[in-house]
Design a protein around this motif. Structure first.
Motif, short mmCIF file in Angstrom:
data_model
loop_
_atom_site.label_atom_id
_atom_site.label_comp_id
_atom_site.label_asym_id
_atom_site.label_seq_id
_atom_site.Cartn_x
_atom_site.Cartn_y
_atom_site.Cartn_z
N ILE A 1 -4.84 -5.29 -1.53
CA ILE A 1 -4.59 -5.42 -0.10
C ILE A 1 -4.50 -4.04 0.54
O ILE A 1 -5.09 -3.79 1.60
N ILE A 2 -3.79 -3.12 -0.12
CA ILE A 2 -3.66 -1.78 0.46
C ILE A 2 -5.03 -1.10 0.54
O ILE A 2 -5.35 -0.45 1.54
N GLU A 3 -5.84 -1.30 -0.49
CA GLU A 3 -7.20 -0.71 -0.45
C GLU A 3 -7.96 -1.24 0.75
O GLU A 3 -8.61 -0.47 1.48
N LEU B 1 2.62 5.82 2.92
CA LEU B 1 2.51 6.87 1.91
C LEU B 1 1.05 7.02 1.50
O LEU B 1 0.53 8.15 1.40
N ALA B 2 0.38 5.88 1.30
CA ALA B 2 -1.03 5.94 0.89
C ALA B 2 -1.88 6.56 2.00
O ALA B 2 -2.77 7.37 1.72
N ILE B 3 -1.60 6.22 3.27
CA ILE B 3 -2.35 6.81 4.38
C ILE B 3 -2.16 8.32 4.39
O ILE B 3 -3.11 9.10 4.51
N ALA B 4 -0.89 8.74 4.22
CA ALA B 4 -0.60 10.18 4.24
C ALA B 4 -1.32 10.89 3.11
O ALA B 4 -1.92 11.96 3.31
N LEU B 5 -1.30 10.29 1.92
CA LEU B 5 -1.97 10.92 0.79
C LEU B 5 -3.48 10.96 0.99
O LEU B 5 -4.14 11.93 0.64
N MET B 6 -4.04 9.90 1.60
CA MET B 6 -5.48 9.88 1.86
C MET B 6 -5.85 10.92 2.91
O MET B 6 -6.92 11.52 2.84
N ALA B 7 -4.95 11.10 3.89
CA ALA B 7 -5.21 12.09 4.94
C ALA B 7 -5.29 13.49 4.35
O ALA B 7 -5.99 14.36 4.85
N ALA B 8 -4.55 13.70 3.26
CA ALA B 8 -4.51 15.02 2.66
C ALA B 8 -5.69 15.26 1.73
O ALA B 8 -5.92 16.39 1.29
N THR B 9 -6.43 14.19 1.38
CA THR B 9 -7.54 14.37 0.43
C THR B 9 -8.84 13.84 1.05
O THR B 9 -8.84 13.36 2.18
N ARG B 10 -9.91 13.93 0.27
CA ARG B 10 -11.18 13.43 0.72
C ARG B 10 -11.29 11.95 0.36
O ARG B 10 -10.81 11.55 -0.69
N GLY B 11 -11.89 11.17 1.23
CA GLY B 11 -12.00 9.75 0.96
C GLY B 11 -12.92 9.46 -0.20
O GLY B 11 -14.09 9.82 -0.19
N ILE C 1 -5.55 6.94 -6.81
CA ILE C 1 -4.43 7.86 -7.04
C ILE C 1 -3.35 7.64 -5.99
O ILE C 1 -2.15 7.54 -6.32
N ALA C 2 -3.75 7.52 -4.72
CA ALA C 2 -2.77 7.37 -3.64
C ALA C 2 -1.95 6.10 -3.81
O ALA C 2 -0.71 6.12 -3.71
#
Lengths: 299, 341
Positions: free
Chosen positions: A229-231, A146-156, A163-164
């Protein structure tokens, strides 16, 4: 039989114990909650490192030095240098900032938002079904995906990473809060408050909220650890913190290619990440034990 | 504080008429209601000022549901509840709130009935401030100190948390909270069942003393007949959501008319091993309140049941002065049935 004598005697029992000195109290606390002390000490160390990073190293973490590429750890370069000649020690020190900021921000934000969602669905039965189905839907997606998908949709950026991960963590908190609220609602002290004419907002504020804080605090520490860890994972695969900011995930990603010749580039940020996550988890375990009312009844 | 112990009017303080509470059973998320639990199914009684009415019966017969429905912690399915001449079962909760001052509750579990995060002072202040009964901080303190005196707890204990008290002391705090708004009616839902025998006696005596002192009416919900005999004026016996017999304590304990009451009374232990007792052992389990038996609900376990009991539900009728029972054995219109006594 006389209840008066029985009760009048009760307060005297308290004074049987010698009054504790502050030092004695600290010693007792350490003995009783070693994991809070150990985890807290480690975490405080990390926070101090993050704040005093410019004092701990005089080098710019971004400074390139192509002439001194891939130096092994030495007295001059404690953790060695990477393929661009940047000082790994300095970068790891500065990386502490990103990890802690993301961990704490996600823990605080997802706790607050999850608390609101959980209270609403625990108290408003009409909304409960809809909210919980949405949360189930979010939970069915692994948080990292989910976090990868949200990051893909926004700017890093660090902000978007926060937020993701927060969005990915909210369902867990709201489920916890909802279940605590549902069981508290049935408690006789809440029913007694209703019978005593307390209004619903005041019941939530006085009787429900304070009793959700203990489990919520424990949950927040676990979320903090998992957010770090996710970060790191997001940064490692290039979907997180932008490469210009040194974060442990970025450092590991850059060191990955040199794993066989210079394993220390990956090793040191990994060590720091493990220690920080361990610290937060120890703190969480300790808090869980200390805040559990059944265990806390020990004198 | 308010009402004098003697009844001023004939009007009962609490009157419950044909109260019903059915809980819907939902089997699945999309499935509708597949049935009802008939927890309370037509219960009527009245409590006068200064009187104690005990509601007795075995677990699951609906006695606690009656108490919670009267307090409107549960919404009644049907029936009427009148508090001092005012109907309270159908008014909006917003309008009920000021009336809640007059009826309070004491729960069974002294541990979960007090919020662990509030000090005793805060627990007792809550009902007082809710109803605006103290105009200043010092008046509030006076009232709280007075409540602590009433329940025989030391005044300085108000600054402690509930976990610092024993079960009996916590139950005293629960009683003080019920007294705080100056209630006329206190519903004691198994209020002493979780306590040790000696503490139980103290709390029961405290309740009796408070009743004499303040003219309280008590609805005493209990399964413990020995305690009930000690505290009550009248007894209502419940079986499977219905009242089967109501009588004055003396009449009921001396001459029960309903077979279920007889069986209950015969189960009370007598502290004398030499006494030979005629115990009535009921066979079988309590039928499910989801599908209650036809006719008289007790006919499946009643030693005196006959054909009429299976088809026709007996109404509550006066069987002796101050005693009503719902049993065909006491129907003067029907042919007299010889009872095996």
């Amino acid at each position: 039989m006389s209840p008066d004598t029985a009760i009048a005697a009760a307060p005297a029992q308290v004074e049987i114990f010698a009054p504790e000195t502050p030092r004695g109290r600290i010693r007792t606390f350490i003995r009783r909650h070693p994991s809070i002390v150990l985890g807290g000490a480690l975490l405080v160390t990390m926070i101090v490192i993050a704040i005093t990073a410019p004092l701990l190293s005089s080098v710019d973490p971004q400074a390139l030095a192509p002439a001194r590429r891939v130096r092994h750890p030495s007295a001059e370069y404690w953790f060695g240098t990477d393929m661009l000649g940047r000082d790994v020690y300095t970068r790891v020190i500065y990386g502490t900032r990103v990890s802690l900021i993301v961990g704490f921000a996600v823990a605080v934000l997802s706790s607050l938002l999850g608390l609101v969602v959980g209270l609403v669905s625990g108290f408003i039965r009409m909304a409960d079904g809809v909210i919980m189905r949405i949360m189930d839907g979010l939970m069915s997606i692994p948080p990292i995906l989910l976090a990868i998908a949200l990051m893909a949709a926004t700017r890093g950026s660090v902000q978007n990473v926060i937020i993701a991960i927060t969005i990915a963590e909210i369902p867990r908190v709201s489920r916890l809060v909802r279940s605590v609220v549902l069981s508290l609602r049935e408690q006789p002290f809440v029913e007694a408050a209703i019978a005593a004419g307390t209004t619903t907002p005041r019941i939530i504020l006085r009787h429900i909220l304070p009793n959700t804080l203990a489990p919520l605090t424990v949950q927040a520490t676990y979320i903090c650890a998992s957010a770090m860890i996710i970060e790191a994972i997001l940064s490692f695969i290039g979907a997180g913190t932008p490469p210009i900011i040194p974060s442990w995930g970025n450092i590991m990603a850059e060191g990955r290619a040199l794993w066989q010749v210079a394993p220390y580039i990956v090793f040191f940020p990994a060590l720091f990440l493990s220690l920080t996550v361990l610290a937060v988890n120890l703190l969480g375990d300790g808090l869980r034990d200390a805040l559990d009312p059944r265990l806390a009844k020990r004198i | 504080m308010t009402a004098p112990p003697a009844a001023r009017t004939d009007r009962p303080l609490l009157e419950v008429k044909d109260l019903k509470k059915h809980f819907p059973i939902r089997t699945g998320f999309f499935a509708g209601i597949s049935g009802y639990v008939y927890a309370v199914d037509g219960v009527s009684f009245a409590i006068r000022r200064g009187e104690t009415l005990s509601l007795v019966g075995e677990s699951g017969c609906g006695k606690s549901t009656v108490g919670r429905t009267v307090l409107r912690l549960l919404e009644p399915t049907a029936g009427e509840v009148w508090l001092d001449g005012q109907r309270i079962d159908d008014i909006p909760l917003r309008r009920l709130r000021p009336l809640r001052r007059r009826m309070q509750v004491v729960f069974q579990d002294p541990f979960s009935s007090l919020n662990p995060r509030l000090k005793v002072r805060e627990i007792l202040a809550e009902p007082i401030t809710n109803f605006g009964l103290a105009s200043s901080a010092s008046e509030l303190d006076d009232r709280i100190a007075d409540l602590m005196d009433k329940v025989r707890l030391p005044r300085d204990a108000v600054n402690r948390y509930p976990h610092e008290f024993s079960g009996g002391q916590r139950q005293r705090i629960g009683i003080a909270r019920a007294l705080a708004p100056g209630a006329d009616l206190i519903i004691c839902d198994e209020a002493v069942s979780a306590l040790d025998v000696s503490v139980k006696a103290q709390i029961v005596n405290l309740l009796s003393d408070l009743q004499d002192e303040l003219g309280l009416s008590l609805l005493f919900i209990s399964h413990d007949l020995a305690i009930v005999e000690h505290i009550t004026h009248r007894v209502a016996v419940m079986y499977l959501g219905k009242i089967v017999e109501i009588a004055d304590k003396r009449t009921l304990f001396a001459a029960p008319k309903h077979p279920y009451t007889e069986a209950l009374l015969s189960a009370v232990p007598v502290p004398d091993p030499t006494t030979r007792r005629n115990r009535i052992i009921l066979t079988g389990d309590v039928p499910s309140p989801i599908r209650p038996p036809s006719g008289c609900r007790f006919h499946t376990r009643c030693p005196h049941a006959f054909d009429r009991c299976k088809v026709e539900e007996p109404a509550l009728r006066t069987v002796a002065p101050g005693q009503v029972a719902a049993c065909h054995l006491h129907d003067p219109a029907a042919q007299p049935v010889a009872r095996a006594a």
